[in-house]
Design a protein around this motif. Structure first.
Motif, PDB file in Angstrom:
ATOM      1  N   ASN A  41       0.837  -1.209   0.000  1.00  0.00           N
ATOM      2  CA  ASN A  41       0.000   0.000   0.000  1.00  0.00           C
ATOM      3  C   ASN A  41       0.873   1.260   0.000  1.00  0.00           C
ATOM      4  N   LYS A  42       1.925   1.186  -0.804  1.00  0.00           N
ATOM      5  CA  LYS A  42       2.848   2.323  -1.009  1.00  0.00           C
ATOM      6  C   LYS A  42       3.674   2.658   0.229  1.00  0.00           C
ATOM      7  N   LYS A  43       3.665   1.782   1.237  1.00  0.00           N
ATOM      8  CA  LYS A  43       4.459   2.067   2.436  1.00  0.00           C
ATOM      9  C   LYS A  43       5.426   0.903   2.689  1.00  0.00           C
ATOM     10  N   ALA A  44       6.564   1.233   3.277  1.00  0.00           N
ATOM     11  CA  ALA A  44       7.571   0.196   3.521  1.00  0.00           C
ATOM     12  C   ALA A  44       7.145  -0.712   4.669  1.00  0.00           C
ATOM     13  N   VAL A  45       7.421  -1.993   4.486  1.00  0.00           N
ATOM     14  CA  VAL A  45       7.164  -2.968   5.556  1.00  0.00           C
ATOM     15  C   VAL A  45       8.404  -3.843   5.684  1.00  0.00           C
ATOM     16  N   GLY A  46       8.994  -3.848   6.867  1.00  0.00           N
ATOM     17  CA  GLY A  46      10.129  -4.731   7.121  1.00  0.00           C
ATOM     18  C   GLY A  46       9.608  -6.097   7.553  1.00  0.00           C
ATOM     19  N   ILE A  47      10.257  -7.134   7.056  1.00  0.00           N
ATOM     20  CA  ILE A  47       9.845  -8.497   7.412  1.00  0.00           C
ATOM     21  C   ILE A  47      11.080  -9.247   7.886  1.00  0.00           C
ATOM     22  N   ALA A  48      10.948  -9.930   9.010  1.00  0.00           N
ATOM     23  CA  ALA A  48      12.042 -10.794   9.465  1.00  0.00           C
ATOM     24  C   ALA A  48      11.438 -12.133   9.879  1.00  0.00           C
ATOM     25  N   MET A  49      11.870 -13.176   9.206  1.00  0.00           N
ATOM     26  CA  MET A  49      11.378 -14.519   9.545  1.00  0.00           C
ATOM     27  C   MET A  49      12.463 -15.230  10.351  1.00  0.00           C
ATOM     28  N   GLU A  50      12.022 -15.893  11.431  1.00  0.00           N
ATOM     29  CA  GLU A  50      12.972 -16.659  12.242  1.00  0.00           C
ATOM     30  C   GLU A  50      12.462 -18.078  12.375  1.00  0.00           C
ATOM     31  N   THR A  51      13.344 -19.020  12.198  1.00  0.00           N
ATOM     32  CA  THR A  51      12.924 -20.422  12.286  1.00  0.00           C
ATOM     33  C   THR A  51      14.123 -21.360  12.292  1.00  0.00           C
ATOM     34  N   ASN A  52      13.913 -22.534  12.855  1.00  0.00           N
ATOM     35  CA  ASN A  52      14.909 -23.603  12.726  1.00  0.00           C
ATOM     36  C   ASN A  52      14.447 -24.666  11.748  1.00  0.00           C
ATOM     37  N   TYR A  53      13.457 -24.334  10.962  1.00  0.00           N
ATOM     38  CA  TYR A  53      12.960 -25.212   9.919  1.00  0.00           C
ATOM     39  C   TYR A  53      14.120 -25.623   9.004  1.00  0.00           C
ATOM     40  N   PRO A  54      14.225 -26.819   8.553  1.00  0.00           N
ATOM     41  CA  PRO A  54      13.270 -27.910   8.722  1.00  0.00           C
ATOM     42  C   PRO A  54      13.524 -28.779   9.951  1.00  0.00           C
ATOM     43  N   SER A  55      14.432 -28.353  10.834  1.00  0.00           N
ATOM     44  CA  SER A  55      14.624 -29.156  12.040  1.00  0.00           C
ATOM     45  C   SER A  55      13.394 -29.101  12.925  1.00  0.00           C
ATOM     46  N   ASP A  56      12.832 -27.898  13.127  1.00  0.00           N
ATOM     47  CA  ASP A  56      11.547 -27.857  13.824  1.00  0.00           C
ATOM     48  C   ASP A  56      10.553 -27.021  13.040  1.00  0.00           C
ATOM     49  N   GLY A  57       9.299 -27.092  13.476  1.00  0.00           N
ATOM     50  CA  GLY A  57       8.215 -26.534  12.664  1.00  0.00           C
ATOM     51  C   GLY A  57       7.712 -25.194  13.160  1.00  0.00           C
ATOM     52  N   LYS A  58       8.495 -24.543  14.031  1.00  0.00           N
ATOM     53  CA  LYS A  58       8.044 -23.251  14.531  1.00  0.00           C
ATOM     54  C   LYS A  58       8.621 -22.127  13.661  1.00  0.00           C
ATOM     55  N   ILE A  59       7.744 -21.276  13.201  1.00  0.00           N
ATOM     56  CA  ILE A  59       8.169 -20.171  12.335  1.00  0.00           C
ATOM     57  C   ILE A  59       7.570 -18.884  12.892  1.00  0.00           C
ATOM     58  N   THR A  60       8.396 -17.876  13.098  1.00  0.00           N
ATOM     59  CA  THR A  60       7.828 -16.581  13.485  1.00  0.00           C
ATOM     60  C   THR A  60       8.158 -15.558  12.403  1.00  0.00           C
ATOM     61  N   ILE A  61       7.168 -14.733  12.145  1.00  0.00           N
ATOM     62  CA  ILE A  61       7.341 -13.694  11.122  1.00  0.00           C
ATOM     63  C   ILE A  61       7.099 -12.342  11.788  1.00  0.00           C
ATOM     64  N   ASN A  62       8.168 -11.586  11.902  1.00  0.00           N
ATOM     65  CA  ASN A  62       8.073 -10.250  12.504  1.00  0.00           C
ATOM     66  C   ASN A  62       7.702  -9.257  11.411  1.00  0.00           C
ATOM     67  N   VAL A  63       6.612  -8.563  11.660  1.00  0.00           N
ATOM     68  CA  VAL A  63       6.102  -7.629  10.652  1.00  0.00           C
ATOM     69  C   VAL A  63       6.309  -6.208  11.172  1.00  0.00           C
ATOM     70  N   ASN A  64       7.011  -5.417  10.410  1.00  0.00           N
ATOM     71  CA  ASN A  64       7.342  -4.059  10.877  1.00  0.00           C
ATOM     72  C   ASN A  64       6.996  -3.000   9.841  1.00  0.00           C
ATOM     73  N   PRO A  65       5.719  -2.629   9.766  1.00  0.00           N
ATOM     74  CA  PRO A  65       5.350  -1.568   8.820  1.00  0.00           C
ATOM     75  C   PRO A  65       5.813  -0.213   9.320  1.00  0.00           C
ATOM     76  N   SER A  66       6.098   0.679   8.394  1.00  0.00           N
ATOM     77  CA  SER A  66       6.537   2.021   8.810  1.00  0.00           C
ATOM     78  C   SER A  66       5.415   2.720   9.580  1.00  0.00           C
ATOM     79  N   SER A  67       4.178   2.427   9.220  1.00  0.00           N
ATOM     80  CA  SER A  67       3.032   2.877  10.011  1.00  0.00           C
ATOM     81  C   SER A  67       1.929   1.842   9.791  1.00  0.00           C
ATOM     82  N   ARG A  68       0.894   1.905  10.601  1.00  0.00           N
ATOM     83  CA  ARG A  68      -0.204   0.951  10.502  1.00  0.00           C
ATOM     84  C   ARG A  68      -0.556   0.648   9.035  1.00  0.00           C
ATOM     85  N   ASN A  69      -0.707  -0.615   8.706  1.00  0.00           N
ATOM     86  CA  ASN A  69      -0.867  -0.968   7.293  1.00  0.00           C
ATOM     87  C   ASN A  69      -1.764  -2.203   7.184  1.00  0.00           C
TER      88      ASN A  69
END
Ligand code: FUB
Ligand code: ZN
Length: 656
Positions: free
Chosen positions: A441-469
């Motif tokens: 929506n024309k605004k920057a969004v930072g994304i950081a995914m953290e996981t030990n996949y495929p060793s384990d199945g937990k995945i976290t996705i950090n979503v960091n929009p410059s402002s509410r999006n």
């Protein structure tokens, strides 16, 4: 599966929602490797190996141990000599350069970049004033150039273009891109509507021209790719010089591409062809290409597909044989063919928005393709068998050396396959620890995914929009996590997984809608939001369709996306002397000490042994260990099996 009407509807819808100039028929545009930083343990380790071992091995082979770079020097008049090697060897130089380009993104290295620039200078110097570039014909007789469609001039040129685009994307340097443009213009001046016909003997240029179109915006290249595709199946190919079994089916040249419904012939040629066709279909919204590819894809995945994601069972034609013929010991499964499956399935996923293509991609990527590369990074499999009596071993190089640089460029470009962007949607296709920044929506969004996949199945996705999006995070839920081993019925899990997929946002369960295999989390995202996905990582027993004779009475093990094998190195140097009875219990444990850190599967099984004299046999219950298939043969030649026997009649004490 969608019927053809809904397939067409999907295409129309996706046209409406397209988000970029190049995405007329795409559900999303992938986020380029050049904007994705890989951070996780599994892939970062492999990328580091590509940088420190695989690329140096390719450089050494290309420049010192074989005459590939020397051919360019001679063609450029920088040294005396004659052409040495095989007519398609130039392509290995270009593929190595492409791998360097991707690698420089995650592993910046001024020395490597200097080496790449040095090679590029030699390549540029070897280009003829009319744009032609090919060391074989330049040094053996230019009068013969463009006379034999099987001689890979255009295949080499396609790899030149791919390397040039990648190097430009990483470094912003244009020199190789300008060489590639001159080559493409040269080809365009000779071939095309109203000019000469060309039914390539090895597809590759089509997909490369689409890349060149995307980077230059020059529509002629897209038209040329489309025209090349349209040449097939018209009985125009009087220019092949190959013999007997290398018939037109070998090069997918029996029917026009749009009329093709079955997979035939050489696996790598087929994969590059359909990747190019999918690329063109995405840009032209051509429904006939789509119909064809969907049918051919089903023919591959429903009847001609290994559990490891490998394809092309036969060494005779380096390709497909008859349906359900999937031998394990003799499996050809060229590394390049699995690499090609990754290319093609990404395009199919982008075109349809359906996760099943990404499921296939993931299977080929983690199993059939990665098996081509040793843990040390400097040994390669050309073929990837699913069983061994201990006679297979990865090698330093090959006479025909297509596979080493191919697995290097795929692995180094894994960043290309993780994220996608559409209007109002961020797609997460693969679970790889990584960071990127996208525009929503024309605004920057930072994304950081953290996981030990495929060793384990937990995945976290950090979503960091410059402002509410407000946008939809579309997370692929793998078919295997919901009990579907593969699309179609070629392989089935014996049981459904007991665990469930759990999705939460900021620690609270989140209700999602499912669309074509993606969990859609539509919300107003704000800085610091964390989406978490838990996938069930149980050991699943896989059974093959009974039409696969080679797997009758056998079972394979899969955990997450990884297919496992039993290798002698973990099991008293035997992998053929046991059975896996029904109701066997499987345990998993993470072994940091083993093979760079790996989750093993252990189970108790009856084992048949001989005594020291070799004159009597006995059975014992022993604990056996299985490891991920892609990691086998990192401890020397070894017995190995993926498909494990249920019954004693398939058992061999001493297979050799
Ligand atoms: O012909 C060039 C490459 O050599 C093919 O893609 C591989 O399958 C090998 O045959
Ligand atoms: Zn190969």
């Amino acid at each position: 599966m969608h019927n053809s009407k809904s397939w067409l509807r999907l295409m129309v819808l996706s046209t409406v929602f397209s988000s970029t100039a190049f995405a007329q028929s795409l559900h999303y545009e992938p986020v380029s490797f050049s904007r994705v930083l890989i951070t996780d343990t599994f892939w970062k380790a492999r990328l580091d190996k590509i940088a420190t071992a695989t690329i140096p091995a390719c450089v050494e082979q290309t420049e010192i141990k074989t005459p590939r770079i020397r051919n360019f020097e001679v063609a450029a008049g920088l040294r005396e000599g004659k052409f040495e090697g095989i007519f398609y060897d130039d392509s290995d130089v270009f593929k190595a350069l492409e791998a360097m380009a991707y690698s420089l993104k995650n592993n910046p290295d001024p020395v490597l970049e200097k080496k790449a620039d040095e090679w590029i200078d030699k390549i540029a110097a070897a280009q003829l004033p009319d744009g032609y570039i090919n060391t074989y014909y330049t040094l053996t007789g230019l009068d013969k150039r463009w006379t034999d469609m099987s001689m890979h001039e255009d295949y080499n040129g396609g790899h030149l273009i791919e390397a040039a685009v990648a190097y430009y994307q990483t470094t912003g340097k244009r020199k190789l891109l300008d060489v590639a443009i001159r080559f493409a213009d040269h080809f365009d001046s000779l071939f095309g509507p109203g000019k000469r016909n060309w039914v390539t003997g090895h597809q590759e240029l089509e997909l490369a021209l689409v890349k060149l179109y995307k980077v230059t915006g020059e529509k002629r290249y897209l038209n040329l790719a489309d025209w090349l595709l349209s040449q097939r199946g018209l009985k125009l190919a009087k220019g092949y010089t190959w013999t007997d079994w290398r018939d037109t089916a070998y090069a997918q040249d029996v029917l026009p591409v749009k009329k093709q419904r079955e997979i035939t012939g050489h696996a790598v040629r087929a994969m590059y062809l359909y990747t190019g066709a999918a690329d063109v279909a995405a840009l032209t919204a051509d429904a006939e290409y789509m119909e064809a590819m969907k049918a051919v894809w089903e023919d591959v995945v429903y009847r001609n597909f290994y559990i490891t994601g490998g394809i092309g069972s036969s060494g005779r034609n380096e390709g497909f044989s008859v349906d359900y013929d999937l031998p394990n010991l003799q499996a050809y499964c060229e590394t390049c063919a699995s690499v090609g499956m990754v290319f093609w399935n990404q395009r199919m996923n982008m075109l349809t928005g359906q996760s099943l293509y990404m499921d296939v991609l993931e299977r080929s990527l983690y199993n059939g393709a990665q098996s081509g590369l040793s843990l040390s990074g400097d040994r390669f499999f050309y073929g990837n068998p699913l069983a061994s009596f201990g006679t297979h071993n990865r090698r330093e190089w090959f006479g025909t050396a297509c596979c080493p640089a191919n697995i290097a460029r795929l692995t180094a470009s894994v960043g290309d396959y993780i994220y996608g962007v559409s209007d109002g949607g961020l797609w997460v296709n693969l679970f790889i620890g990584s960071a990127t920044s996208v525009t929503m929506n024309k605004k920057a969004v930072g994304i950081a995914m953290e996981t030990n996949y495929p060793s384990d199945g937990k995945i976290t996705i950090n979503v960091n929009p410059s402002s509410r999006n407000r946008f939809a995070l579309r997370v692929r839920i793998p078919g295997w996590a919901e009990g579907k081993a593969v699309p179609g019925d070629l392989y089935r899990f014996k049981n459904l997984p007991e665990g469930k997929v759990v999705i939460s946002v900021n620690g609270k369960p989140e209700s999602v809608t499912m669309e074509d295999g993606y969990a859609v989390i539509l919300r107003d995202w704000k800085k610091g939001d964390i989406a978490a996905i838990q996938l069930p990582m149980e050991v699943m027993e896989v059974q093959a369709d009974e039409k696969v004779k080679q797997n009758a009475g056998r079972v394979a093990l899969q955990r997450g996306p990884l297919v496992y094998c039993v290798e002698g190195a973990d099991n008293d140097f035997r992998a053929w002397n046991f059975v896996v009875p029904e109701n066997t219990q499987f345990k998993t444990s993470y072994r940091p000490d083993l093979l760079g850190g790996v989750t093993t599967i252990t189970f108790e099984a009856p084992v048949l042994e001989t005594d020291a004299s070799g004159q009597s046999v006995q059975t014992a219950i022993k604990t056996l260990t299985a490891i991920p298939y892609f990691l086998w043969n990192n401890r020397g030649p070894n017995e190995m099996q993926v498909w494990l026997p249920r019954k004693i009649n398939a058992l061999r004490i001493n297979p050799d």
